[in-house]
Design a protein around this motif. Structure first.
Motif, PDB file in Angstrom:
ATOM      1  N   VAL A  52      14.230  -5.768 -23.660  1.00 15.70           N
ATOM      2  CA  VAL A  52      13.092  -5.359 -22.832  1.00 15.70           C
ATOM      3  C   VAL A  52      12.784  -3.887 -23.094  1.00 15.70           C
ATOM      4  O   VAL A  52      13.677  -3.036 -23.007  1.00 15.70           O
ATOM      5  CB  VAL A  52      13.388  -5.536 -21.322  1.00 15.70           C
ATOM      6  CG1 VAL A  52      12.166  -5.149 -20.487  1.00 15.70           C
ATOM      7  CG2 VAL A  52      13.813  -6.961 -21.004  1.00 15.70           C
ATOM      8  N   MET A  72       7.126  -3.813 -20.800  1.00 17.13           N
ATOM      9  CA  MET A  72       6.276  -3.382 -19.687  1.00 17.13           C
ATOM     10  C   MET A  72       5.773  -1.975 -19.943  1.00 17.13           C
ATOM     11  O   MET A  72       6.560  -1.060 -20.199  1.00 17.13           O
ATOM     12  CB  MET A  72       7.110  -3.331 -18.396  1.00 17.13           C
ATOM     13  CG  MET A  72       6.996  -4.550 -17.522  1.00 17.13           C
ATOM     14  SD  MET A  72       7.713  -4.213 -15.908  1.00 17.13           S
ATOM     15  CE  MET A  72       9.434  -4.322 -16.301  1.00 17.13           C
ATOM     16  N   HIS A  73       4.464  -1.820 -19.875  1.00 18.76           N
ATOM     17  CA  HIS A  73       3.830  -0.499 -19.987  1.00 18.76           C
ATOM     18  C   HIS A  73       3.430  -0.136 -18.572  1.00 18.76           C
ATOM     19  O   HIS A  73       2.508  -0.723 -18.023  1.00 18.76           O
ATOM     20  CB  HIS A  73       2.610  -0.643 -20.910  1.00 18.76           C
ATOM     21  CG  HIS A  73       1.765   0.584 -20.975  1.00 18.76           C
ATOM     22  ND1 HIS A  73       0.392   0.540 -20.926  1.00 18.76           N
ATOM     23  CD2 HIS A  73       2.085   1.886 -21.108  1.00 18.76           C
ATOM     24  CE1 HIS A  73      -0.101   1.776 -21.024  1.00 18.76           C
ATOM     25  NE2 HIS A  73       0.907   2.607 -21.130  1.00 18.76           N
ATOM     26  N   THR A  74       4.125   0.772 -17.957  1.00 14.74           N
ATOM     27  CA  THR A  74       3.981   0.919 -16.500  1.00 14.74           C
ATOM     28  C   THR A  74       3.198   2.166 -16.109  1.00 14.74           C
ATOM     29  O   THR A  74       2.130   2.409 -16.659  1.00 14.74           O
ATOM     30  CB  THR A  74       5.359   0.867 -15.817  1.00 14.74           C
ATOM     31  OG1 THR A  74       6.097   2.049 -16.119  1.00 14.74           O
ATOM     32  CG2 THR A  74       6.145  -0.362 -16.254  1.00 14.74           C
ATOM     33  N   ILE A  75       3.701   2.941 -15.178  1.00 11.90           N
ATOM     34  CA  ILE A  75       2.961   4.092 -14.662  1.00 11.90           C
ATOM     35  C   ILE A  75       3.714   5.378 -14.980  1.00 11.90           C
ATOM     36  O   ILE A  75       4.902   5.366 -15.291  1.00 11.90           O
ATOM     37  CB  ILE A  75       2.695   3.947 -13.146  1.00 11.90           C
ATOM     38  CG1 ILE A  75       3.950   3.478 -12.413  1.00 11.90           C
ATOM     39  CG2 ILE A  75       1.541   2.974 -12.925  1.00 11.90           C
ATOM     40  CD1 ILE A  75       3.800   3.386 -10.925  1.00 11.90           C
ATOM     41  N   HIS A  76       2.987   6.473 -14.849  1.00 14.26           N
ATOM     42  CA  HIS A  76       3.454   7.747 -15.379  1.00 14.26           C
ATOM     43  C   HIS A  76       4.799   8.203 -14.786  1.00 14.26           C
ATOM     44  O   HIS A  76       4.900   8.431 -13.583  1.00 14.26           O
ATOM     45  CB  HIS A  76       2.379   8.797 -15.117  1.00 14.26           C
ATOM     46  CG  HIS A  76       2.357   9.901 -16.128  1.00 14.26           C
ATOM     47  ND1 HIS A  76       3.136   9.901 -17.265  1.00 14.26           N
ATOM     48  CD2 HIS A  76       1.625  11.055 -16.188  1.00 14.26           C
ATOM     49  CE1 HIS A  76       2.893  11.004 -17.962  1.00 14.26           C
ATOM     50  NE2 HIS A  76       1.983  11.718 -17.340  1.00 14.26           N
ATOM     51  N   ARG A  78       7.658   6.689 -14.391  1.00 14.78           N
ATOM     52  CA  ARG A  78       8.536   5.795 -13.629  1.00 14.78           C
ATOM     53  C   ARG A  78       9.378   4.855 -14.480  1.00 14.78           C
ATOM     54  O   ARG A  78      10.140   4.050 -13.930  1.00 14.78           O
ATOM     55  CB  ARG A  78       7.721   4.959 -12.636  1.00 14.78           C
ATOM     56  CG  ARG A  78       6.650   5.717 -11.882  1.00 14.78           C
ATOM     57  CD  ARG A  78       7.198   6.871 -11.083  1.00 14.78           C
ATOM     58  NE  ARG A  78       6.127   7.742 -10.616  1.00 14.78           N
ATOM     59  CZ  ARG A  78       6.269   9.024 -10.367  1.00 14.78           C
ATOM     60  NH1 ARG A  78       7.427   9.634 -10.531  1.00 14.78           N
ATOM     61  NH2 ARG A  78       5.259   9.740  -9.953  1.00 14.78           N
ATOM     62  N   ALA A  81      13.084   4.319 -13.695  1.00 17.45           N
ATOM     63  CA  ALA A  81      13.354   3.611 -12.435  1.00 17.45           C
ATOM     64  C   ALA A  81      13.077   2.115 -12.598  1.00 17.45           C
ATOM     65  O   ALA A  81      13.835   1.272 -12.104  1.00 17.45           O
ATOM     66  CB  ALA A  81      12.502   4.190 -11.310  1.00 17.45           C
ATOM     67  N   ILE A  82      11.995   1.794 -13.282  1.00 16.44           N
ATOM     68  CA  ILE A  82      11.656   0.379 -13.494  1.00 16.44           C
ATOM     69  C   ILE A  82      12.702  -0.281 -14.398  1.00 16.44           C
ATOM     70  O   ILE A  82      13.190  -1.374 -14.119  1.00 16.44           O
ATOM     71  CB  ILE A  82      10.223   0.263 -14.055  1.00 16.44           C
ATOM     72  CG1 ILE A  82       9.233   0.695 -12.973  1.00 16.44           C
ATOM     73  CG2 ILE A  82       9.938  -1.166 -14.540  1.00 16.44           C
ATOM     74  CD1 ILE A  82       7.810   0.887 -13.430  1.00 16.44           C
ATOM     75  N   SER A  84      15.739   0.617 -14.706  1.00 12.73           N
ATOM     76  CA  SER A  84      16.976   0.480 -13.914  1.00 12.73           C
ATOM     77  C   SER A  84      16.957  -0.820 -13.139  1.00 12.73           C
ATOM     78  O   SER A  84      17.976  -1.517 -13.049  1.00 12.73           O
ATOM     79  CB  SER A  84      17.131   1.656 -12.933  1.00 12.73           C
ATOM     80  OG  SER A  84      17.275   2.868 -13.639  1.00 12.73           O
ATOM     81  N   GLY A  85      15.788  -1.138 -12.576  1.00 15.69           N
ATOM     82  CA  GLY A  85      15.661  -2.399 -11.829  1.00 15.69           C
ATOM     83  C   GLY A  85      15.860  -3.606 -12.731  1.00 15.69           C
ATOM     84  O   GLY A  85      16.520  -4.573 -12.357  1.00 15.69           O
ATOM     85  N   VAL A  86      15.299  -3.534 -13.943  1.00 23.67           N
ATOM     86  CA  VAL A  86      15.454  -4.643 -14.901  1.00 23.67           C
ATOM     87  C   VAL A  86      16.942  -4.839 -15.209  1.00 23.67           C
ATOM     88  O   VAL A  86      17.474  -5.946 -15.151  1.00 23.67           O
ATOM     89  CB  VAL A  86      14.672  -4.356 -16.202  1.00 23.67           C
ATOM     90  CG1 VAL A  86      14.988  -5.412 -17.256  1.00 23.67           C
ATOM     91  CG2 VAL A  86      13.169  -4.296 -15.950  1.00 23.67           C
ATOM     92  N   LEU A  88      19.665  -3.741 -13.597  1.00 24.71           N
ATOM     93  CA  LEU A  88      20.514  -4.134 -12.464  1.00 24.71           C
ATOM     94  C   LEU A  88      20.281  -5.601 -12.101  1.00 24.71           C
ATOM     95  O   LEU A  88      21.203  -6.298 -11.680  1.00 24.71           O
ATOM     96  CB  LEU A  88      20.255  -3.237 -11.253  1.00 24.71           C
ATOM     97  CG  LEU A  88      20.703  -1.779 -11.416  1.00 24.71           C
ATOM     98  CD1 LEU A  88      20.237  -0.941 -10.230  1.00 24.71           C
ATOM     99  CD2 LEU A  88      22.226  -1.676 -11.557  1.00 24.71           C
ATOM    100  N   ALA A  89      19.036  -6.061 -12.292  1.00 29.11           N
ATOM    101  CA  ALA A  89      18.742  -7.465 -11.996  1.00 29.11           C
ATOM    102  C   ALA A  89      19.425  -8.377 -13.010  1.00 29.11           C
ATOM    103  O   ALA A  89      19.937  -9.428 -12.653  1.00 29.11           O
ATOM    104  CB  ALA A  89      17.237  -7.704 -12.004  1.00 29.11           C
ATOM    105  N   HIS A 111      13.360  10.767 -11.887  1.00 34.14           N
ATOM    106  CA  HIS A 111      13.961   9.504 -12.356  1.00 34.14           C
ATOM    107  C   HIS A 111      14.817   9.756 -13.597  1.00 34.14           C
ATOM    108  O   HIS A 111      15.858   9.134 -13.790  1.00 34.14           O
ATOM    109  CB  HIS A 111      12.881   8.474 -12.666  1.00 34.14           C
ATOM    110  CG  HIS A 111      11.864   8.351 -11.574  1.00 34.14           C
ATOM    111  ND1 HIS A 111      12.221   8.075 -10.274  1.00 34.14           N
ATOM    112  CD2 HIS A 111      10.522   8.505 -11.577  1.00 34.14           C
ATOM    113  CE1 HIS A 111      11.127   8.052  -9.523  1.00 34.14           C
ATOM    114  NE2 HIS A 111      10.086   8.313 -10.296  1.00 34.14           N
TER     115      HIS A 111
END
Lengths: 339, 618
Positions: A52, A72-76, A78, A81-82, A84-86, A88-89, A111
């Motif tokens: 990922v 995932m192309h996310t937000i400035h 972050r 943090a995103i 990290s969620g992937v 940890l999940a 972050h």
């Protein structure tokens, strides 16, 4: 290990090319990093569905679109943090963050330091071009003092971060710095980062051909590279130079460049690089060194990852808990019946 | 002194409202909680309202350092913590001064006379001692030198420091109140045994003081009357007392188990939402991954990452935190990932009133993002139904592939009530939109025709590798698209997807009257207050007032248009300056909506509501 080898042989770099047209400016180092990544992935022994890429905003953050894995192309700012969620999940995934100097150290500074502190097993590629590219040329947190940009027409007055210094200060266990024009070394470092358990940060000195062209040419151009950069390797002496005759020694608690063969200096006097040392003092000195600029894996200290610590605690809690289903909890303790 | 057991008649009451008040270090929250739990076990219906300062240890004896816990117990249904007090237990002058207004004339105050010294009186800005002047003439005052009696009760235990002794005087007060209401001390003694397992001498200390208070009240002649509140009639089943925030946390545990997904919480501590984090971190045995992030943004961002990876992902916060999460919430709307954002509302704007309740984040929940970014918005209305709406929020997020904002508030989050325990097997199924490998026609933005929910392809699934992000996406492939028509299609699809949730949510029903002169409208945490006021008026003979209380805000239930036209007047009651009322005005332009608003960080009182409603139907 046999499984991994089997996977390794399955892919070529073409398997990691997505159907999207790459839209960086011609001549951008980002192409070098992308191709190095696509070539390194088959050698990592990881299945493509288990990879990922997560990014924030900026030129570098278009990276995930171009690699045929999950992304995932996310937000400035972050992305750490995103990511990290992937992780940890689903800790079995190989999680990568593609970020830039503005994304990671300005808007996403918080972050960035916290992911390093926690040591979650993910990899961060920091594309450092010392400028904001996508917004067309403002100074970034790594722009030099005096640098003229669209938002500093009279010269930048904000002193920069040294990303390595910041990362080590935040507790980074793995930090490597590499020139954006050396694809093989980048590829090798990506593979090392993948195998490292913990947060691995790779800073790529990436040239922006449009807004900050040549920002590293005084150290990375072919003619000066060998004299201006030192490529550090764990367990090997800190030697550099076209003639491999320059080296680093410690003098009065400072790193000093010496010439082998002069003033009685021999190779035995030269410091040996220990990337695996827990104490980051020497790594910090190397990171701060201006001449030569240190590249290679400067720090690679093995420590427990956050997932490992969490798994251990969870294991203990599970072993001692009388609850396996939510009903066990809901009906536990002080309940009463109404007829 | 031997006092004969007085021939007091136990006075039978339907409901009683008690407030324990003292310094913020006096243990009033614990005292109140113990009385609540014991009463619930006894079979009473209960509702509670803790009210404490935002300072952890405010200066001792000060007016702003007063901490209180109110509990309403009933042999009949109880839906609010009550307005006016039947009994006030005041541990110091400051707490007496700030709470006396709420006591019904002629009713009882218990005070610790030892605390009414010159220093404390000065801090409470009393010029003369209210126990000696005419301040309390209209009340029954029970003066007890509680500190001295506590010391006396503990005189045989050696080696106790003064602090330990004075700290346990709240148990003396609790013991007295237990006797007055015919409760036993067993539950609390069991509680001591658990709480002080590692400091056994404190079990002894607290038990002694509790019993001393109990026996003191029993043998006291000047307690004017004893009260009994019989058990309430409630639907049969197994119950427990639950706080709103715990119920919220448990609703998510239930949803995770029911859906077969793992629960991920990304959260940053913020009053009054932190208890949800506290609760969920305990439950690693269920595989809960509770991640305390570096900030609010990382809280929701990590949840978005976890949702992408296939977890049931949630984030919990309060007003200022929701503001920080706004951008990331927009990302989740764009990427169409299932996450739940819980906002335990407090007084705002800015830091506002962190420990006080308000309903002023409704507009933020509805509109607080850039672009056209609709989210499902639902609100819990009682401490116990926080469980149901947390479960429902997770179900809607997973089944419709869109973020859900669950609004609760400080009042129901910290309040507690009996909860008829729901077993997992009795809860509705939760479906999800996960795609399995091998589907050749798969594309990230292919939708369920009915719900418009998109596919959920999670990392680890072979052949479904794809990239999504915050840039507008092609309506099928999910690839970046700036095509003008595509953006319009996608904007409308995202809105329509939320609107179609109307098909699965229950219609709204009015209570007490289906037609008449006045329809009282509320939403979220004010249910108890509004229900109680309308019910009481109904008992008084006002059969022309109905109540419509909303849990589903976006989308609204389908049938409200019909319902609104059945009443001559409509009054929308909110703990804000008028937000839901304007949503209704937007949807129903031809209807006049009156307002009743309160913005004091406090819940509605029964009498103020009844007064307002009576004026409206005159």
């Amino acid at each position: 290990m046999i499984m991994e080898t089997a996977v390794e042989n399955k892919y070529t770099y073409k398997d990691f090319e997505s159907d999207q047209e790459v839209r960086w400016c011609p001549g951008c180092d980002d192409y070098v990093i992308l191709r190095s990544m696509q070539k390194a992935l088959p050698e990592m022994g990881v299945k493509k569905e288990d990879v990922v890429f997560v990014s924030g905003i900026g030129c570098s953050s278009r990276f995930p679109y171009y690699i045929d894995t999950y992304g995932m192309h996310t937000i400035h700012g972050r992305a750490p943090a995103i990511a990290s969620g992937v992780k940890l999940a689903n800790p079995s995934l190989s999680v990568w963050v593609a970020t830039g100097d503005g994304d990671a150290m300005a808007i996403g500074g918080n972050h960035f330091i916290h992911v390093l502190r926690r040591n979650i097993d993910l990899n961060i590629i920091l594309f450092n071009n010392e400028i904001y590219g996508l917004t067309k040329g403002q100074f970034s947190p790594t722009s030099t003092v005096g640098q003229k940009t669209k938002s500093s027409p009279y010269g930048n007055t904000q002193p920069p971060f040294n990303p390595g210094e910041l990362a080590l200060g935040a507790g980074a266990r793995f930090y490597g710095r590499i020139s954006g024009n050396s694809p093989k070394d980048i590829g090798q470092m990506l593979i090392e980062a993948h195998h490292f358990k913990g947060t691995a940060l790779i800073e790529v000195l990436q040239n922006c051909v449009i807004f900050n062209d040549g920002c590293y040419s005084n150290v990375t151009s072919k003619d000066v590279k060998e004299d201006k950069l030192i490529y550090l390797e764990h367990g090997k002496p800190m030697i550099f130079g076209k003639d491999r005759d320059k080296g680093l020694v410690l003098n009065n608690l400072k790193l000093e460049v010496v010439t082998i063969g002069e003033n009685g200096i021999t190779e035995a006097d030269i410091l040996i690089h220990d990337a695996k040392e827990k104490d980051p003092t020497m790594h910090q000195m190397l990171v701060r060194l201006e001449y030569p600029l240190s590249t290679g894996i400067i720090r690679s200290y093995n420590d427990l990852t956050l997932e490992e610590r969490e798994a251990e605690v969870t294991k203990q809690v599970k072993a001692n808990s009388k609850f396996t289903k939510a009903d066990d909890l809901f009906f536990s303790g002080e309940t009463y019946k109404v007829d | 002194m031997i006092v004969e057991k007085s021939n007091l008649q136990s006075e039978a009451l339907e409901t009683v409202v008690i407030r324990f008040v003292g310094d913020s270090g006096d243990g009033m929250q614990l005292t109140g909680t113990q009385f609540t739990d014991t009463s619930a076990m006894f079979g009473n219906d209960i509702a509670t309202f803790p009210n404490y300062p935002s300072e952890i240890r405010a200066p001792q004896g000060s007016l702003f350092g007063v901490s209180g816990f109110q509990v309403h117990i009933g042999s009949v249904e109880v839906s609010t913590p009550g307005d006016n007090l039947d009994l006030l237990v005041a541990m110091n002058p400051a707490s007496l001064k700030t709470n006396l207004y709420a006591l019904k004339p002629g009713h009882t105050i218990i005070v610790d006379t030892d605390a009414f010294n010159r220093k404390n009186l000065e801090k409470a800005q009393y010029k003369t001692n209210p126990l000696e002047d005419d301040t309390l003439n209209n009340y029954r005052v029970v003066k007890v030198d509680m500190t001295s009696l506590t010391k006396e009760a503990l005189k045989d235990i050696e080696g106790l420091d003064n602090k330990t002794i004075t700290r346990s005087k709240n148990m003396f007060a609790l013991g007295m109140v237990y006797w007055m209401y015919g409760r036993t001390t067993e539950h609390t003694i069991d509680f001591f045994k658990k709480k002080f397992r590692k400091e056994p001498h404190l079990i002894d200390v607290n038990t002694k003081v509790l019993k001393a208070g109990y026996h003191f009240a029993e043998t006291l002649e000047f307690i004017p009357n004893a009260y009994s509140v019989s058990p309430a009639k409630m639907p049969s089943g197994t119950y427990r007392v639950i706080m709103g925030n715990t119920a919220t946390a448990w609703g998510f545990l239930a949803a995770a188990e029911k859906s077969g997904l793992e629960l991920f919480l990304g959260s940053y501590p913020i009053t009054p939402a932190t208890d949800i984090l506290h609760e969920l971190v305990k439950h690693k045995h269920f595989g809960v991954k509770a991640f305390q992030a570096e900030d609010e943004i990382a809280g929701i961002s990590s949840a978005i990452g976890a949702a992408f990876a296939g977890d049931l992902a949630i984030t919990t916060t309060s007003g200022p935190g929701l503001a920080l999460k706004g951008e990331a919430l927009g990302l989740a709307i764009m990427m169409e990932l299932p996450i739940v954002v819980v906002n335990v509302q407090r007084g705002g704007p800015s830091t506002g009133l962190p420990t006080k309740t308000e309903q002023s984040d409704l507009f933020q929940a509805m509109y607080g993002r850039n672009g056209e970014s609709p989210a499902i918005v639902i609100a819990a209305s009682t401490p116990a139904n926080c469980f149901d709406f947390a479960f429902q929020a997770a179900k809607l997020a997973l089944e419709h592939m869109t973020p859900v904002i669950l609004l609760t508030d400080g009042y129901i989050a910290n309040g507690s009530a009996p909860w008829k325990i729901q077993s997992i097997e009795d809860l509705p199924e939760i479906k999800n939109n996960l795609v399995k490998e091998g589907d050749d026609n798969w594309s990230p933005y292919i939708r369920n025709e009915q719900t418009l929910a998109r596919n959920w392809a999670i990392p680890g699934t072979t052949g479904l590798e794809h990239r999504i992000g915050g840039l507008e996406k092609d309506s099928i492939t999910g690839n970046v698209s700036h095509a003008p028509e595509n953006h319009e299609i996608m904007t409308k699809v995202r809105a329509e997807k939320v609107k179609r949730v109307q098909d699965v949510i229950p219609e709204i029903k009015t209570e007490f009257a289906t037609t008449g002169d006045l329809l009282v409208v509320g939403w979220g945490g004010t249910y108890g207050s509004l229900h109680s006021a309308v019910k009481q008026m109904n008992h008084e003979g006002y059969k022309n007032i109905g109540l419509a209380h909303f849990n589903y805000i976006n989308p609204l239930p389908k049938n409200i248009g019909d319902l609104l036209t059945k009443f001559k007047k409509i009054v929308v009651c909110e703990l804000n300056n008028g937000q839901f009322v304007n949503i209704l005005r937007m949807h129903f332009t031809g209807i006049e909506f009156l307002q009743y608003n309160k913005i004091q960080g406090l819940p509605f009182g029964n009498s103020e509501l009844m007064e307002a409603f009576k004026k409206l139907i005159k």
